[in-house]
Design a protein around this motif. Structure first.
Motif, PDB file in Angstrom:
ATOM      1  N   MET A  73       3.733  -7.155  19.117  1.00 24.71           N
ATOM      2  CA  MET A  73       4.564  -6.042  18.652  1.00 24.71           C
ATOM      3  C   MET A  73       3.751  -5.116  17.768  1.00 24.71           C
ATOM      4  N   SER A  74       3.869  -3.832  18.009  1.00 26.07           N
ATOM      5  CA  SER A  74       3.179  -2.826  17.198  1.00 26.07           C
ATOM      6  C   SER A  74       4.218  -1.972  16.482  1.00 26.07           C
ATOM      7  N   PHE A  75       3.968  -1.689  15.217  1.00 27.91           N
ATOM      8  CA  PHE A  75       4.862  -0.793  14.493  1.00 27.91           C
ATOM      9  C   PHE A  75       4.082  -0.001  13.456  1.00 27.91           C
ATOM     10  N   ILE A  76       4.673   1.112  13.034  1.00 32.10           N
ATOM     11  CA  ILE A  76       4.113   1.993  12.018  1.00 32.10           C
ATOM     12  C   ILE A  76       4.972   1.901  10.768  1.00 32.10           C
ATOM     13  N   ALA A  77       4.356   1.890   9.615  1.00 31.28           N
ATOM     14  CA  ALA A  77       5.097   1.946   8.353  1.00 31.28           C
ATOM     15  C   ALA A  77       4.921   3.337   7.747  1.00 31.28           C
ATOM     16  N   VAL A  78       6.033   3.977   7.393  1.00 30.50           N
ATOM     17  CA  VAL A  78       5.991   5.297   6.758  1.00 30.50           C
ATOM     18  C   VAL A  78       6.660   5.195   5.396  1.00 30.50           C
ATOM     19  N   ILE A  79       6.030   5.778   4.387  1.00 31.20           N
ATOM     20  CA  ILE A  79       6.526   5.729   3.022  1.00 31.20           C
ATOM     21  C   ILE A  79       6.909   7.139   2.589  1.00 31.20           C
ATOM     22  N   PRO A  80       8.202   7.468   2.603  1.00 29.42           N
ATOM     23  CA  PRO A  80       8.614   8.792   2.109  1.00 29.42           C
ATOM     24  C   PRO A  80       8.462   8.840   0.583  1.00 29.42           C
ATOM     25  N   ALA A  81       7.873   9.903   0.093  1.00 33.62           N
ATOM     26  CA  ALA A  81       7.648  10.028  -1.358  1.00 33.62           C
ATOM     27  C   ALA A  81       7.833  11.484  -1.753  1.00 33.62           C
ATOM     28  N   ARG A  82       8.881  11.741  -2.524  1.00 36.13           N
ATOM     29  CA  ARG A  82       9.111  13.111  -2.975  1.00 36.13           C
ATOM     30  C   ARG A  82       8.856  13.199  -4.470  1.00 36.13           C
ATOM     31  N   LEU A  83       8.540  14.395  -4.918  1.00 29.26           N
ATOM     32  CA  LEU A  83       8.191  14.584  -6.325  1.00 29.26           C
ATOM     33  C   LEU A  83       9.430  14.606  -7.207  1.00 29.26           C
ATOM     34  N   ALA A  84      10.492  15.243  -6.733  1.00 26.24           N
ATOM     35  CA  ALA A  84      11.707  15.376  -7.551  1.00 26.24           C
ATOM     36  C   ALA A  84      12.423  14.039  -7.657  1.00 26.24           C
ATOM     37  N   SER A  85      12.879  13.738  -8.866  1.00 29.31           N
ATOM     38  CA  SER A  85      13.666  12.545  -9.101  1.00 29.31           C
ATOM     39  C   SER A  85      14.524  12.788 -10.332  1.00 29.31           C
ATOM     40  N   THR A  86      15.820  12.576 -10.196  1.00 29.62           N
ATOM     41  CA  THR A  86      16.735  12.931 -11.286  1.00 29.62           C
ATOM     42  C   THR A  86      16.514  12.078 -12.517  1.00 29.62           C
ATOM     43  N   ARG A  87      16.466  10.758 -12.332  1.00 28.04           N
ATOM     44  CA  ARG A  87      16.403   9.864 -13.489  1.00 28.04           C
ATOM     45  C   ARG A  87      14.988   9.626 -13.995  1.00 28.04           C
ATOM     46  N   LEU A  88      14.016   9.676 -13.077  1.00 23.22           N
ATOM     47  CA  LEU A  88      12.621   9.462 -13.468  1.00 23.22           C
ATOM     48  C   LEU A  88      11.773  10.586 -12.872  1.00 23.22           C
ATOM     49  N   PRO A  89      11.527  11.664 -13.603  1.00 25.82           N
ATOM     50  CA  PRO A  89      10.730  12.779 -13.084  1.00 25.82           C
ATOM     51  C   PRO A  89       9.356  12.308 -12.602  1.00 25.82           C
ATOM     52  N   ASN A  90       8.930  12.874 -11.477  1.00 29.48           N
ATOM     53  CA  ASN A  90       7.624  12.542 -10.882  1.00 29.48           C
ATOM     54  C   ASN A  90       7.474  11.040 -10.651  1.00 29.48           C
ATOM     55  N   LYS A  91       8.561  10.408 -10.221  1.00 27.24           N
ATOM     56  CA  LYS A  91       8.581   8.949 -10.113  1.00 27.24           C
ATOM     57  C   LYS A  91       7.460   8.390  -9.256  1.00 27.24           C
ATOM     58  N   ALA A  92       7.178   9.025  -8.134  1.00 28.78           N
ATOM     59  CA  ALA A  92       6.170   8.493  -7.215  1.00 28.78           C
ATOM     60  C   ALA A  92       4.793   8.379  -7.850  1.00 28.78           C
ATOM     61  N   LEU A  93       4.537   9.192  -8.883  1.00 31.62           N
ATOM     62  CA  LEU A  93       3.210   9.215  -9.505  1.00 31.62           C
ATOM     63  C   LEU A  93       3.151   8.437 -10.816  1.00 31.62           C
ATOM     64  N   LEU A  94       4.244   7.790 -11.197  1.00 31.78           N
ATOM     65  CA  LEU A  94       4.229   7.028 -12.441  1.00 31.78           C
ATOM     66  C   LEU A  94       3.205   5.896 -12.372  1.00 31.78           C
ATOM     67  N   ASP A  95       2.522   5.685 -13.488  1.00 33.72           N
ATOM     68  CA  ASP A  95       1.452   4.691 -13.528  1.00 33.72           C
ATOM     69  C   ASP A  95       2.020   3.273 -13.621  1.00 33.72           C
TER      70      ASP A  95
ATOM     71  N   SER B 102       0.395  -1.337  12.208  1.00 35.43           N
ATOM     72  CA  SER B 102      -0.848  -0.817  12.774  1.00 35.43           C
ATOM     73  C   SER B 102      -1.309   0.446  12.059  1.00 35.43           C
ATOM     74  N   ARG B 103      -0.388   1.041  11.289  1.00 35.19           N
ATOM     75  CA  ARG B 103      -0.680   2.302  10.620  1.00 35.19           C
ATOM     76  C   ARG B 103       0.287   2.455   9.461  1.00 35.19           C
ATOM     77  N   VAL B 104      -0.203   2.860   8.308  1.00 34.02           N
ATOM     78  CA  VAL B 104       0.635   3.104   7.132  1.00 34.02           C
ATOM     79  C   VAL B 104       0.431   4.552   6.717  1.00 34.02           C
ATOM     80  N   ILE B 105       1.540   5.294   6.624  1.00 36.94           N
ATOM     81  CA  ILE B 105       1.483   6.735   6.370  1.00 36.94           C
ATOM     82  C   ILE B 105       2.376   7.078   5.185  1.00 36.94           C
ATOM     83  N   VAL B 106       1.854   7.834   4.248  1.00 42.65           N
ATOM     84  CA  VAL B 106       2.669   8.390   3.172  1.00 42.65           C
ATOM     85  C   VAL B 106       3.157   9.759   3.622  1.00 42.65           C
ATOM     86  N   ALA B 107       4.475   9.973   3.557  1.00 44.10           N
ATOM     87  CA  ALA B 107       5.076  11.261   3.932  1.00 44.10           C
ATOM     88  C   ALA B 107       5.636  11.904   2.675  1.00 44.10           C
ATOM     89  N   THR B 108       5.046  12.999   2.258  1.00 43.48           N
ATOM     90  CA  THR B 108       5.434  13.598   0.987  1.00 43.48           C
ATOM     91  C   THR B 108       5.667  15.099   1.100  1.00 43.48           C
TER      92      THR B 108
END
Length: 254
Positions: free
Chosen positions: A1-23, A43-49
């Motif tokens: 079985m082959s599959f792709i993983a995609v990680i949606p990451a947006r900058l806006a976040s109501t409760r935690l601003p810039n959440k995706a970039l928090l250290d 087989s492939r990991v993609i960040v979608a931002t």
């Protein structure tokens, strides 16, 4: 079985601003999430931002990254743009890994992809874990699932479902004996052919009431198969308290 993983990451976040970039332990949250996804069988990991700021960080970490429109109302809509942009084959399985899950177990990613592969009549697969605490069942921030005898989802809700009428008649919040209550684990596998259709589906009343995008698929007659996990998922990050907890876990593991 082959599959792709995609990680949606947006900058806006109501409760935690810039959440995706928090250290978290010296790395951005979205980078840690992607590193967990890379440990799966994808087989492939993609960040979608939607943000150049995120793309700069993820590309610097060596991660494949696709810039998408900032106007997508849901992560699923963002995935739809990715499969169109990359011309992904219609039969390809794509797993949506939430960008705020830096501790996600890679085996869960494999499990949800395998579940969809084994259920050709379903358009989506997701995971659930048996609820063993009354606090979880009655917590409105915890999404619950009711399934049929073939483990296809009948409904998702923030309410305590199924409702054990007799056991709860006295108003005390408790777990009824042998209650088949499932906590939803927010991990999805899709067929690309469904992702191409999803943005064309109108938002139904149930989705708008519950604010759960998976209800859009059910309201339009698409099937969602649910696989059970034996263990609750690692904590995701929605609040400052969640962030502190995950930072402690990572700090103690380094």
């Amino acid at each position: 079985m082959s599959f792709i993983a995609v990680i949606p990451a947006r900058l806006a976040s109501t409760r935690l601003p810039n959440k995706a970039l928090l250290d978290i332990g010296g790395k951005a949250m979205v980078v840690r999430t992607a590193e967990q996804a890379l440990k799966s069988g994808a087989s492939r990991v993609i960040v979608a931002t939607d943000a150049e700021e995120i793309a700069l960080v993820t590309r610097s970490a060596g991660l494949e990254t696709v810039l998408t429109s900032p106007d997508h109302p849901t992560g699923t809509d963002r995935l739809s743009e990715v499969v169109r942009t990359l011309n992904v084959a219609p039969e390809q399985i794509v797993v949506n890994v939430q960008g705020d899950e830096p501790l996600i177990n890679p085996s869960l990613i494999d499990q949800v992809a395998q579940t969809l592969a084994q259920n050709p009549s379903a358009s989506i697969a997701t995971l659930g874990v048996p609820i063993t605490e009354a606090d979880t069942l009655f917590n409105a921030n915890t999404v619950k699932i009711v399934v049929d005898h073939t483990d296809h989802a009948l409904y998702f809700s923030r309410a305590p479902i199924p409702w054990a009428r007799e056991a709860l008649a006295d108003g005390v919040q408790r777990l009824a004996p042998e209650l088949p209550a499932l906590q939803h684990i927010g991990l999805y596998a899709y067929r690309t052919s469904f992702l191409q259709v999803f943005p064309t589906l109108s938002r139904g009343s149930l989705e708008q009431i519950e604010l759960l995008e998976q209800l859009r698929a059910l309201e339009h007659g698409y099937r969602i198969v649910v696989s059970r996990s034996a263990h609750p998922p690692a904590p995701g990050i929605d609040t400052a308290e969640d962030l502190a907890k995950v930072r402690d876990i990572v700090r103690n593991s380094l």
